[in-house]
Design an enzyme around this catalytic site. Sequence first.
Site, mmCIF file in Angstrom:
data_model
loop_
_atom_site.group_PDB
_atom_site.id
_atom_site.type_symbol
_atom_site.label_atom_id
_atom_site.label_comp_id
_atom_site.label_asym_id
_atom_site.label_seq_id
_atom_site.Cartn_x
_atom_site.Cartn_y
_atom_site.Cartn_z
ATOM 1 N N GLY A 126 9.518 -15.240 5.112
ATOM 2 C CA GLY A 126 8.342 -14.500 4.667
ATOM 3 C C GLY A 126 7.560 -15.174 3.559
ATOM 4 O O GLY A 126 7.397 -16.400 3.524
ATOM 5 N N SER B 61 4.178 -3.889 -5.305
ATOM 6 C CA SER B 61 3.479 -3.508 -4.080
ATOM 7 C C SER B 61 2.402 -2.489 -4.412
ATOM 8 O O SER B 61 2.505 -1.768 -5.421
ATOM 9 C CB SER B 61 4.474 -2.897 -3.083
ATOM 10 O OG SER B 61 3.807 -2.214 -2.037
ATOM 11 N N TYR C 131 11.175 3.198 -1.592
ATOM 12 C CA TYR C 131 10.616 1.845 -1.727
ATOM 13 C C TYR C 131 9.532 1.839 -2.801
ATOM 14 O O TYR C 131 9.494 0.961 -3.670
ATOM 15 C CB TYR C 131 10.035 1.392 -0.382
ATOM 16 C CG TYR C 131 9.318 0.070 -0.425
ATOM 17 C CD1 TYR C 131 10.026 -1.127 -0.312
ATOM 18 C CD2 TYR C 131 7.936 0.004 -0.564
ATOM 19 C CE1 TYR C 131 9.379 -2.348 -0.345
ATOM 20 C CE2 TYR C 131 7.276 -1.209 -0.603
ATOM 21 C CZ TYR C 131 7.994 -2.385 -0.494
ATOM 22 O OH TYR C 131 7.338 -3.600 -0.536
#
Length: 332
Positions: free
Chosen positions: A47, A176, A201
């Site tokens: 990734g 994020s 998350y």
Amino acid sequence: MIVLYFIIAVVMTAMVIGLYQKNTNIICKSKKRLDGKTAIVTGGTSGMGLRIATDFADRGARVIVACPFVDEGTRGRKFIVDKTGNEEVIFKLLDLGSTASTRKFAADIIKTEKRLDILINNAGVGAVEEFTTKDGLNFTMQVNYFGQFLLTLLLLPLLRKTGSSLEPSRIVNTSSVLHKIGSVNFEKINCSNYWYPIQLYANSKLCLVLFTRELAKKLQNLNRNNVVVNAVDPGAVGTTIFSSSTKYFGSFLTFLFAVLFKTPWEGAQTAIHVALDKKAGLVSGELFKNCRLSQAKQTAYDEELAHKLWEESKKVIGLYEEEYEQCFQVLK
């Protein structure tokens, strides 16, 4: 029919957002060489991490890529060496879901490496099936936050030894956009089967931003402050993190996000920018997005919350006081 219209509307909205993101995505333009420098990239074998590690190796750095899988680590290292011709790429095992593995990795780095210029805390898991690790911690929270908290502190003495006032060592924490829906509930912070996976998350990514700000504050209070730490929001990226979902659905999401939003290479650009850019090295405790300073969720600027989270994290990972004090010493 209403459901069909709703699905069409969602797809069209995603396409518009994706097209906008593709057309406005900023690429790191730094030409900085990293010859003689050492960088660690967790999750550096797939990734975004693989693209970050490859970029650093291409600039001449000694790059240590870390992940918990031997096959993936071996393939990742070979990819980087073949792509860049740089043989100074080392793969080391690191399972952030295990405090024992994290301590072993950090101890090995302290013992064998003479310097550490860049630490990229990139490793993470997505919305996975929840379970409790051998340390008694929620798996998602341990990998995405507690493990990175522990690793960073254990490597801090080497980072402090390496950095200087003119060229500080740099720590980059990968958060994020979902940190904006994250929350910190100290009674439930480590619970399994309480939060929805996506909420868990998001919580872990908010914790990373709070950690970034509190660490920056503590570093600024030191007599010798030669380390900067910042967080990055890479945007929506099609990476193997979606493999945490069911096999076929995860592959579909990876493809969809890469096409509509960012590829792993595009998603890696902000982390590379924050690790290399001269101006980015002048700030600490901030959040970057699209290679620019950005604003985190307002909760992330709550100093009392950040301090409380820091103290709670020390307890959760079993960082005893003498060991904690050593984390803020400078290696001789």
